[in-house]
Design an enzyme around this catalytic site. Structure first.
Site: not given
Ligand code: NAD
Length: 321
Positions: A50, A147, A151, A218
């Site tokens: 975590d 959110y 960021k 989008r």
């Molecule tokens: P995701 O939710 O699939 O992956 C994020 C991971 O972080 C998850 O597996 C989750 O378990 C882990 N996590 C959360 N809290 C945690 C903690 N306390 N300790 C350890 N791990 C933890 O999301 P994603 O789509 O793969 O996004 C990855 C990154 O990209 C994120 O930072 C997200 O904000 C950013 N992002 C994603 C998108 C998108 O469209 N998917 C767009 C903009 C930004």
């Protein structure tokens, strides 16, 4: 052999990034709260930690008495519009703690290169067709959700550590990303995955429900393009935030039509009340283009690679062979 730490390796983009880093010859440690739900990890080592706890960030970063050549920080409390609008406190608390501890300890432990995954949610609400915003024009800031504010804070924190503590920092602002092996149900799924699921679940000629009138604009970036952009940016000289997104802008109604076409189904849409987010976000990709990056998959090509995977998940969940 070069070493990389991927935080959020149990998630969607992190899981794909681990595969890319392995193809590039890295030794990779993945860290996440959970194992990847949809595919066995390809990381050489995977730690369940975590990252809101500072000691766990130090454990994640420690390697053979030193630390990693490259750290990719993608862990976040994260979801689609429904989640973002209902879990404001969790996002502000959990993601901020992860970024505060990861950035501080990476710099303290001497990480030479640190990547942070930001989002185009840092931009304000825009009207379709408004001139594209550059990265610098995110300030003065007015994101429409918490959110995006978190960021922005984490971006500024990472840049402060770069200025004051010498850690090279690379920051990408991701556009909506989609593809196989991402969350497709449960409330955290994003629009492309949700549309694929709804259309996979409905019979030909049936009706699906969509939040809002479907006019929100989008752009959607296929995950392979995103991962290529991350890797290119991380190994570049580009300081400050860099947008990464497919330049094809579509309405939610057009997204539905594309998924229906790929699925080969006629689908009726019922528009219902729900969180829709901003009208549009138009932002410049000039900085990432300057590195030679171009998205290779338009929406149809990306959905053709995503829909069959989600359809298979839907069938498996329903016990259909
Ligand atoms: P995701 O939710 O699939 O992956 C994020 C991971 O972080 C998850 O597996 C989750 O378990 C882990 N996590 C959360 N809290 C945690 C903690 N306390 N300790 C350890 N791990 C933890 O999301 P994603 O789509 O793969 O996004 C990855 C990154 O990209 C994120 O930072 C997200 O904000 C950013 N992002 C994603 C998108 C998108 O469209 N998917 C767009 C903009 C930004």
């Amino acid at each position: 052999m070069k070493t990389a730490l991927v935080c959020g390796a149990g998630g969607f983009i992190g899981g794909h990034l681990v595969k890319k880093l392995k193809r590039e010859g890295f030794w990779v440690r993945g860290v996440d709260l959970k194992l990847h739900e949809f595919a066995p990890t390809q990381a050489d080592e995977f730690l369940r930690l975590d990252l809101r706890e500072e000691g766990n960030c130090q454990a994640a970063l420690a390697l053979n008495g030193g630390t990693f050549d490259e750290v990719y920080q993608l862990a976040a409390d994260m979801g689609g519009m429904g989640f973002i609008h209902s879990a404001e406190c969790e996002i502000m608390h959990n993601s901020a703690l992860i970024n505060i501890h990861m950035t501080h300890n990476a710099a303290k432990m001497g990480v030479p290169r640190y990547f942070f995954s930001s989002s185009v949610c840092v931009y304000r609400d825009m009207q379709p067709g408004e001139p594209e915003m550059t990265e610098a024009e995110a300030i003065p800031a007015h994101p429409d959700n918490e959110y995006g504010w978190e960021k922005l804070y984490a971006e500024r924190m990472a840049m402060a550590y770069e200025r004051n503590q010498g850690m090279v920092v690379r920051i990408a602002r991701f556009q909506n990303c989609y593809g196989p092996e991402g969350t497709w149900t449960g409330g955290r799924e994003k629009a492309p995955a949700a549309m694929c699921r709804k259309i996979a679940e409905v019979e030909d000629g049936g009706t699906i429900e969509i939040w809002g009138d479907g006019s929100a604009i989008r752009s959607y970036t296929y995950v392979d393009d995103m991962v290529e952009g991350i890797y290119l940016l991380m190994h570049s000289d580009l300081k400050g935030a860099v947008n990464i997104g497919c330049p094809q802008y579509v309405s939610v109604n057009e997204l539905v039509a594309t998924v229906a076409e790929v699925a080969g189904k006629r689908v009726n849409v019922k528009h219902i009340e729900g969180p829709v987010g901003v009208h549009s976000r138009n932002f410049s990709n000039a900085r990432i283009y300057s590195l030679g990056w171009q998205s290779r998959f338009d929406l149809k090509a990306g959905i053709e690679r995503t829909y069959p995977w989600i359809e298979a998940q839907v069938k498996a969940a329903a016990g259909v062979k």
